[in-house]
Design an enzyme around this catalytic site. Structure first.
Site, PDB file in Angstrom:
ATOM      1  N   ALA A 100      -1.052  -0.319 -10.373  1.00  0.00           N
ATOM      2  CA  ALA A 100       0.010   0.969 -10.443  1.00  0.00           C
ATOM      3  C   ALA A 100       0.855   1.224  -9.483  1.00  0.00           C
ATOM      4  O   ALA A 100       0.557   0.813  -8.144  1.00  0.00           O
ATOM      5  CB  ALA A 100      -0.875   2.147 -10.936  1.00  0.00           C
ATOM      6  N   PHE A 101       1.964   1.992  -9.466  1.00  0.00           N
ATOM      7  CA  PHE A 101       3.042   2.272  -8.536  1.00  0.00           C
ATOM      8  C   PHE A 101       2.342   3.115  -7.270  1.00  0.00           C
ATOM      9  O   PHE A 101       2.604   3.105  -6.333  1.00  0.00           O
ATOM     10  CB  PHE A 101       3.995   3.032  -9.056  1.00  0.00           C
ATOM     11  CG  PHE A 101       3.797   4.463  -9.072  1.00  0.00           C
ATOM     12  CD1 PHE A 101       3.107   4.851 -10.449  1.00  0.00           C
ATOM     13  CD2 PHE A 101       4.101   5.361  -8.025  1.00  0.00           C
ATOM     14  CE1 PHE A 101       3.085   6.547 -10.284  1.00  0.00           C
ATOM     15  CE2 PHE A 101       3.879   6.583  -8.010  1.00  0.00           C
ATOM     16  CZ  PHE A 101       3.434   7.231  -9.124  1.00  0.00           C
ATOM     17  N   LYS A 102       1.134   3.592  -7.589  1.00  0.00           N
ATOM     18  CA  LYS A 102       0.353   4.294  -6.390  1.00  0.00           C
ATOM     19  C   LYS A 102       0.205   3.542  -5.211  1.00  0.00           C
ATOM     20  O   LYS A 102      -0.126   4.073  -4.124  1.00  0.00           O
ATOM     21  CB  LYS A 102      -0.769   5.019  -7.109  1.00  0.00           C
ATOM     22  CG  LYS A 102      -0.358   6.348  -7.893  1.00  0.00           C
ATOM     23  CD  LYS A 102      -1.500   7.031  -8.482  1.00  0.00           C
ATOM     24  CE  LYS A 102      -0.875   8.453  -9.232  1.00  0.00           C
ATOM     25  NZ  LYS A 102      -0.540   8.109 -10.513  1.00  0.00           N
ATOM     26  N   ASP A 103      -0.107   2.144  -5.488  1.00  0.00           N
ATOM     27  CA  ASP A 103      -0.188   1.363  -4.312  1.00  0.00           C
ATOM     28  C   ASP A 103       0.811   1.254  -3.320  1.00  0.00           C
ATOM     29  O   ASP A 103       0.276   1.043  -2.294  1.00  0.00           O
ATOM     30  CB  ASP A 103      -0.485  -0.115  -4.920  1.00  0.00           C
ATOM     31  CG  ASP A 103      -1.780  -0.439  -5.724  1.00  0.00           C
ATOM     32  OD1 ASP A 103      -2.854   0.324  -5.521  1.00  0.00           O
ATOM     33  OD2 ASP A 103      -1.759  -1.113  -6.616  1.00  0.00           O
TER      34      ASP A 103
ATOM     35  N   LEU B 287      -0.419   4.389  -1.148  1.00  0.00           N
ATOM     36  CA  LEU B 287      -1.752   4.594  -0.655  1.00  0.00           C
ATOM     37  C   LEU B 287      -1.964   3.193   0.154  1.00  0.00           C
ATOM     38  O   LEU B 287      -2.870   3.452   1.085  1.00  0.00           O
ATOM     39  CB  LEU B 287      -2.529   4.750  -2.105  1.00  0.00           C
ATOM     40  CG  LEU B 287      -2.491   6.062  -2.299  1.00  0.00           C
ATOM     41  CD1 LEU B 287      -3.076   6.561  -3.653  1.00  0.00           C
ATOM     42  CD2 LEU B 287      -3.285   7.205  -1.165  1.00  0.00           C
TER      43      LEU B 287
END
Ligand SMILES: *Cc1c(COP(=O)(O)O)cnc(C)c1O
Length: 464
Positions: free
Chosen positions: A110-113, A116
């Site tokens: 997911a784009f959160k990588d 994060l």
């Protein structure tokens, strides 16, 4: 670069301190005092930069003198080496001048990588320098937890407690969290819903005495570093599509208003973005606000796009701050009212918001229909969040001559149920590096929906 609180009553911080805090002590969110500007000449010079080179150029002004350029460059290269596509954020053409920006090639799909993976390295760098151990505590309905765990699992300076609602996250999402067996990672399945988890995290941040001196740090998108890292891919996509000579539009699946706020900042920094589309599911407080100037909380709806299931969008406060001429006192008053009643803002401010953003809300039925249609037309499998972005892009598009970029926020295999419901011909398959996910050993603790139980479990895990 200095950071100030949206509510005007907290001391200004540098980048290092802002990364290591959550909310400001006055309850506000930190924002930079000013934005770096990217002139046409500067953008021109960056047109052939790699993702990593661009990331350093875009983020370095925000980092300021908290990290030297050489160290930060190494950190950025190390961060994106964890991704499984050489382009990091590949652009795929869906139709004439509609593009998909694939942001799901990181370790947790997911784009959160993007943010994060960097945040974990920032924590490690600052904490090693300070010789300080901290505790991460976060609540997740799925994607944030796995991305945070993967991003921070290597750090010797971080112990991490991620709360998820027991039995209410998908099996893929749960396993992505619980199969990380590093000794500093603690998954807690709470016998309650996501709001219960979030409430316990908020209460723990408000009174951290149970941690006997250890500090809590935030990994949700109130952390400024997350927004910062997401600005980069707007630049990357726009430059690939011809900026600065050509303008670009973006459609962004939105929950907490973090990802799209990064797009707004990119525009303020000089990127020629002519349209930003807020794409929501039935949890559509932002869409309703932009349509009617009424900011009104509605009960949570569970949808096929769970990572956008929210009641209020925390990062919206950062936009409201700008819309109110960065007047902290005005904003403190407004946010107080917004937490208890339905609020309208001054017409000029609302008109400004409407000039900046278009919006659409997409139902579950439309979401699955779009996934099915997109599959039939070109064998492209969209995850439900991305499908909402695509639908909103088509519905809200203003100028067909401007390329429209849909942010692909998750890999379809993360949300197989929605994809199956759509009748799309194939089941989404996990990429090879996660192929054995369903067989991996899991570790997590199931706890009652009770703050004391969660906190005492944390204290004993930390041997405090
Ligand atoms: C978190 C998430 C979103 C929403 O992002 P915000 O920054 O909260 O607006 C959209 N899609 C996916 C797949 C997500 O994980």
């Amino acid at each position: 670069m200095k950071y100030i609180s949206t509510r005007g009553q907290a001391p200004a911080l540098n980048f290092e301190d802002v990364v290591l805090t959550g909310l400001a002590p006055d309850g506000g969110l930190y924002v930079p005092t000013h934005l770096p500007e990217f002139s046409v000449e500067k953008l021109q010079a960056l047109r052939s930069a790699s993702y990593q080179e661009l990331a350093v150029e875009v983020m370095m002004p925000f980092v300021g003198d908290s990290i030297d350029r050489e160290t930060f460059t190494e950190m950025v290269h190390d961060t994106y080496a964890a991704f499984n596509h050489d382009a990091i954020a590949p652009l795929k053409q869906l139709e004439a001048d509609v593009w998909l920006l694939e942001l799901f090639h990181g370790p947790t799909l997911a784009f959160k990588d993007f943010a994060l993976q960097l945040l974990g390295r920032l924590f490690d760098y600052f904490l090693a320098k300070r010789q300080q151990k901290v505790v991460i505590m976060g609540a997740t309905s799925g994607d944030t937890g796995s991305a945070a765990i993967d991003g921070c699992k290597r750090s010797a300076w971080v112990d991490m407690f991620i709360l998820h609602p027991h039995g209410r996250v998908s099996e893929v999402q749960r396993r992505q969290m619980t199969s990380i067996l590093e000794p500093n990672v603690f998954n807690i399945a709470v016998e309650g819903n996501f709001d219960d988890c979030q409430r316990m995290v908020k209460a723990s941040f408000a009174d951290q005495s149970f941690l006997k001196g250890r500090q809590l740090v935030a990994v949700n998108s109130i952390n400024w570093a997350r927004i910062m890292a997401q600005i980069v891919y707007y630049f990357y996509a726009a430059l690939r599509l011809g900026a600065p000579s050509r303008s670009v539009a973006f459609s962004v699946p939105t929950g907490n208003f973090g990802d799209i706020f990064a797009g707004y900042l990119a525009k303020q920094m000089g990127l020629p973005i002519t349209q930003l589309v807020v794409a929501t599911n039935r949890n559509d407080i932002l869409h309703r606000f932009l349509a009617s100037n009424r900011y009104e909380q509605a009960p949570l709806e569970h949808t096929l796009s769970p990572s956008m299931d929210i009641v209020v969008s925390s990062n919206f406060e950062r936009l409201l701050f700008d819309l109110h001429h960065r007047d902290g006192q005005a904003l403190a008053d407004l946010m107080k009212r917004m937490s208890t009643e339905t609020v309208s803002i001054e017409d000029v401010a609302w008109q400004k918001a409407r000039a900046l953003f278009d919006s659409a809300a997409v139902s579950d039925e439309e979401t699955t229909r779009v996934i099915g249609e997109r599959w039939k037309r070109s064998n492209e499998l969209l995850d439900p969040h991305t499908a909402i972005g695509y639908k909103a892009a088509i519905d809200c598009r203003r100028d067909p001559a401007v390329p429209m970029v849909v942010l692909g926020t998750a890999h379809p295999a993360k949300f197989a149920e929605a994809v199956r419901k759509s009748g799309a011909a194939s089941d989404p398959v996990l990429p090879p590096f996660l192929a054995d996910l369903m067989d991996r050993e899991e570790r997590f603790e199931v706890l009652p929906n009770d703050l004391k139980a969660v906190q005492s479990s944390m204290v004993s895990a930390l041997k405090l």
